[in-house]
Write a protein that holds these residues in place. Structure first.
Motif, PDB file in Angstrom:
ATOM      1  N   MET A 212       0.803  -1.267   0.175  1.00 48.52           N
ATOM      2  CA  MET A 212      -0.064   0.131   0.113  1.00 48.52           C
ATOM      3  C   MET A 212       0.815   1.287  -0.105  1.00 48.52           C
ATOM      4  SD  MET A 212      -2.672   1.182  -0.410  1.00 48.52           S
ATOM      5  CE  MET A 212      -4.314   0.033  -0.164  1.00 48.52           C
ATOM      6  N   TRP A 213       1.906   1.186   0.695  1.00 50.65           N
ATOM      7  CA  TRP A 213       2.665   2.601   0.876  1.00 50.65           C
ATOM      8  C   TRP A 213       3.261   2.988  -0.559  1.00 50.65           C
ATOM      9  CZ3 TRP A 213       7.964   2.593   0.069  1.00 50.65           C
ATOM     10  CH2 TRP A 213       8.612   1.364   0.057  1.00 50.65           C
TER      11      TRP A 213
ATOM     12  N   ALA B  87      -2.862  11.823  -1.945  1.00 50.26           N
ATOM     13  CA  ALA B  87      -2.063  10.558  -1.946  1.00 50.26           C
ATOM     14  C   ALA B  87      -2.337  10.171  -0.664  1.00 50.26           C
ATOM     15  CB  ALA B  87      -0.520  10.941  -1.972  1.00 50.26           C
ATOM     16  N   LEU B  88      -2.385  10.946   0.426  1.00 51.48           N
ATOM     17  CA  LEU B  88      -2.812  10.785   2.028  1.00 51.48           C
ATOM     18  C   LEU B  88      -4.159   9.875   1.991  1.00 51.48           C
ATOM     19  CD1 LEU B  88      -1.299  13.451   4.136  1.00 51.48           C
ATOM     20  CD2 LEU B  88      -0.660  11.254   3.675  1.00 51.48           C
TER      21      LEU B  88
ATOM     22  N   TRP C  23      -5.492   8.310  -0.299  1.00 48.30           N
ATOM     23  CA  TRP C  23      -5.550   6.974  -1.353  1.00 48.30           C
ATOM     24  C   TRP C  23      -6.009   5.794  -0.551  1.00 48.30           C
ATOM     25  CZ3 TRP C  23      -6.722   5.404  -5.709  1.00 48.30           C
ATOM     26  CH2 TRP C  23      -6.331   4.096  -6.319  1.00 48.30           C
ATOM     27  N   PRO C  24      -5.014   5.371   0.580  1.00 51.15           N
ATOM     28  CA  PRO C  24      -5.424   4.078   1.161  1.00 51.15           C
ATOM     29  C   PRO C  24      -6.719   3.942   1.652  1.00 51.15           C
ATOM     30  CG  PRO C  24      -3.282   5.079   1.952  1.00 51.15           C
ATOM     31  CD  PRO C  24      -3.882   6.163   1.103  1.00 51.15           C
TER      32      PRO C  24
ATOM     33  N   GLN D 277       2.169   1.882  -3.314  1.00 51.60           N
ATOM     34  CA  GLN D 277       1.065   2.386  -4.154  1.00 51.60           C
ATOM     35  C   GLN D 277       0.833   3.780  -3.814  1.00 51.60           C
ATOM     36  OE1 GLN D 277      -2.913   0.793  -3.963  1.00 51.60           O
ATOM     37  NE2 GLN D 277      -2.304  -0.652  -5.661  1.00 51.60           N
ATOM     38  N   THR D 278       0.868   4.149  -2.610  1.00 47.28           N
ATOM     39  CA  THR D 278       0.310   5.758  -2.293  1.00 47.28           C
ATOM     40  C   THR D 278       1.420   6.486  -2.969  1.00 47.28           C
ATOM     41  OG1 THR D 278      -0.542   4.915  -0.234  1.00 47.28           O
ATOM     42  CG2 THR D 278       0.129   7.150  -0.381  1.00 47.28           C
TER      43      THR D 278
END
Lengths: 162, 334
Positions: free
Chosen positions: A100-101, A142-143, A145-146, A103-104
Motif C-alpha cells: 500500500m505505501w 495521496a494521503l 488514497w489508502p 502504491q500511495t
C-alpha cells in the motif's frame, strides 16, 4: 447475473458522478488548497480494479463532462485524465501488486504529474502562476488514497460487484 | 477475482495501440482547448447543456446551504441576540445617515440638473444569492442564482454592502458567473478619494488583493487611502468603494509607485450580493449640438437650384462642429 451486471454498472457510474459532485462542492476558504482532485482518484481506483471498464475514451468523456461543469477550458481535464489513465493502465499490473505505501507513492507521483500538466495548460492559456499552497492538493490526495481504496474495495466486496 | 487477462495486459511492455490512442486523444484535447480558447465555444455549449448543468450546481451547493442553515439552527440564543442587536444598531445608524444624505442628494440632483449632467444617485438593483460551487480556476469566480431569465447580462457590476465585488462574466439561463475584482485578469478604473488621482486597480496574483502598478512617482498616495470607482470606461458607475490602500512602494523599475490594496467588499464571505442594473452612461462624445439659428418655419425657404451646394456646406459645418468632441474625449483613458 444480468441484474448483478446492471448493479455493478450503476455503482461504477455512481462513483464517477459522486467524484464530479465532490469536485464542485466548495470548502471553506481555509481548507480550499487541501481539496484533492476527486475524479482522478476515483478513476485511478477503477483503473486498478477493473481494467476493462476504464478506457482512454471513457477518461476523455469524463474529462469533457468535468470541463463542462467546471467551465475553465474545454478539454483541459479531458487531457489530464487521459494522461493519468494511460500511465495507470500501462503500469497497472505492477501497481496492483505494490504494497500500500508504494502504491500511495505512485499515486502521489501521478497526481503531481497531473498538477504539472494543469500548470502548463494554465500558463499557456495566459493565467498567472498559482500560489504555493496550490501544490498541497496532490499530497492530500495521496494521503487519502489508502482509505479511499480500502473503502471502495470493501463496499465493492459487500455489494458483490466484480 | 481470478481473471484471465494475461494476453491483454502484459506485465511490462505496453502495446502500440494504446500509445496511438493516447496520442489521438491528446491531440483531440489540444485542438479542443485551442479552439475553445480562441472562440470560447464552451459557454455556448454550456448554455445549451444548462438544463443538466444547473441542477448539478444546485446539488453541489446543497452542503454549503446545509452548513449555513445548521449554523443558524444550532447557534446559541445569545449569539443570535447579539447579532440581532448589532444589526439593529447598524440599521439605525444607516437610516440616520440616509436621512441626512437624502437632503444632500436632492440638492446634488438639482445642481447636476443645472450643470446638465445625467449622473443619477438612484440605484436600480437586484438581489442575488451566491451558490457555493467550486469553479476551479484558483477561486476568482463566484456563481449567482440569477441568470438570463432574470434579465442578467454580461458586464453588469456586482456589489455587496461594502463595495464593488466584480462583474458578470457569463450567463446561463438561471445562474451566472461573476468575475471578481481580485482576478489577475480583471482591471477596474479607480480614483483615490483623497487626492482624486485616477488610476487602474488590477487583481493581484497572490490572491485576495488588488494591485495598482502604475501610479506616478510624484502622486500623493498614502496607506489608508480609499479607492472609489472612477466611472471611466463606462462599465462601473462612479463613486462605489473599491478598496483601501495597504502598502505603497516604488516599483522595481523605479518609474512608478506600486500600491497594494485590500478590496472593500467581503469577497470571501458575502452570501447575498446586489446586481446593478443601471449601467454607467455610455462613453464617447456627446451628441452634436443642433446648430443655433432661427426656427425652421421662420427661415427663408431654400431655393431648389443651389440645394446640393447648400447640403454639402451644411454637412461640412456639422463635421467641423463635431471634430472637437472626439478630440476632447480622447483625453480620457479607455
Amino acid at each position: 447475473m444480468s441484474r448483478q451486471q446492471r448493479l455493478s454498472r450503476w455503482w461504477f457510474l455512481g462513483t464517477l458522478a459522486l467524484a464530479l459532485l465532490l469536485m464542485l462542492v466548495p470548502l471553506p476558504s481555509v481548507l480550499e488548497p487541501f481539496k484533492p482532485y476527486w475524479p482522478a482518484l476515483i478513476l485511478l481506483y477503477w483503473c486498478l480494479e477493473s481494467e476493462d471498464r476504464v478506457t482512454l475514451g471513457m477518461a476523455f468523456a469524463l474529462g469533457l463532462v468535468a470541463d463542462l461543469l467546471n467551465g475553465v477550458v474545454l478539454g483541459e481535464q479531458a487531457m489530464r485524465l487521459c494522461a493519468l489513465v494511460f500511465i495507470a493502465l500501462r503500469f497497472r499490473s505492477r501497481l496492483r501488486f505494490f504494497p500500500m505505501w508504494q502504491q500511495t507513492l505512485a499515486v502521489l507521483a501521478l497526481l503531481l504529474n497531473d498538477r504539472i500538466l494543469l500548470l502548463v495548460v494554465r500558463v499557456l492559456s495566459g493565467a498567472s502562476l498559482p500560489p504555493a499552497d496550490w501544490w498541497i492538493s496532490p499530497f492530500v490526495g495521496a494521503l487519502l488514497w489508502p482509505f479511499l481504496f480500502l473503502l471502495l474495495d470493501d463496499l465493492r466486496a459487500r455489494l458483490r460487484i466484480q | 477475482m481470478a481473471r484471465a487477462r494475461d494476453e491483454s495486459s502484459p506485465l511490462f511492455a505496453g502495446n502500440a495501440a494504446g500509445t496511438l490512442r493516447l496520442i489521438f486523444y491528446l491531440a483531440l484535447t489540444m485542438v479542443l482547448m485551442v479552439l475553445d480558447h480562441r472562440n470560447s465555444w464552451l459557454w455556448r455549449i454550456r448554455y445549451t447543456a444548462s438544463a443538466v448543468i444547473e441542477p448539478v450546481y444546485r446539488l453541489a451547493g446543497l452542503p454549503a446551504v446545509g452548513i449555513r442553515t445548521a449554523s443558524v439552527a444550532f447557534a446559541d440564543r445569545q449569539r443570535l441576540t447579539e447579532q440581532n442587536q448589532r444589526l439593529r444598531e447598524d440599521l439605525l445608524l444607516a437610516n440616520a445617515k440616509l436621512n441626512r444624505m437624502s437632503a444632500v442628494a436632492v440638492q446634488n440632483e438639482r445642481l447636476k440638473q443645472l450643470l446638465d449632467t445625467q449622473h443619477s444617485l438612484e440605484l436600480n438593483v437586484q438581489l442575488a444569492h451566491v451558490i457555493g460551487v467550486d469553479m476551479g480556476a484558483y477561486r476568482y469566480q463566484i456563481t449567482l442564482n440569477l441568470g438570463a431569465r432574470d434579465g442578467v447580462k454580461p458586464g453588469q457590476p456586482v456589489i455587496d454592502a461594502h463595495g464593488v465585488m466584480g462583474q458578470i462574466k457569463e450567463v446561463l439561463p438561471t445562474t451566472s458567473v461573476v468575475m471578481l475584482i481580485t482576478d489577475p485578469s480583471h482591471a477596474i478604473p479607480v480614483t483615490i478619494e483623497r487626492s482624486g488621482l485616477r488610476t487602474v486597480a488590477y487583481g493581484s496574483a497572490d490572491g485576495g488583493q488588488l494591485s495598482l502598478p502604475n501610479i506616478p512617482l510624484a502622486a500623493d498616495v498614502r496607506v489608508g487611502d480609499h479607492l472609489l470607482t472612477s466611472g471611466l470606461g463606462g462599465r462601473f458607475p462612479p463613486g462605489f468603494p473599491v478598496g483601501e490602500v495597504r502598502s505603497v512602494a516604488p516599483s522595481p523599475t523605479g518609474m512608478f509607485q506600486m500600491a497594494q490594496a485590500d478590496p472593500a467588499a467581503d469577497i470571501d464571505r458575502s452570501e447575498d450580493v446586489l446586481l446593478l442594473h443601471d449601467q454607467a452612461e455610455p462613453d464617447g462624445p456627446p451628441a452634436p449640438a443642433t446648430p443655433m439659428g432661427p426656427p425652421a418655419d421662420l427661415a427663408p425657404p431654400v431655393q431648389a437650384a443651389p440645394a446640393p451646394a447648400a447640403s454639402s456646406q451644411s454637412s461640412a459645418f456639422v463635421k467641423k462642429s463635431a471634430t472637437p468632441a472626439p478630440a476632447d474625449s480622447s483625453g480620457a483613458p479607455p
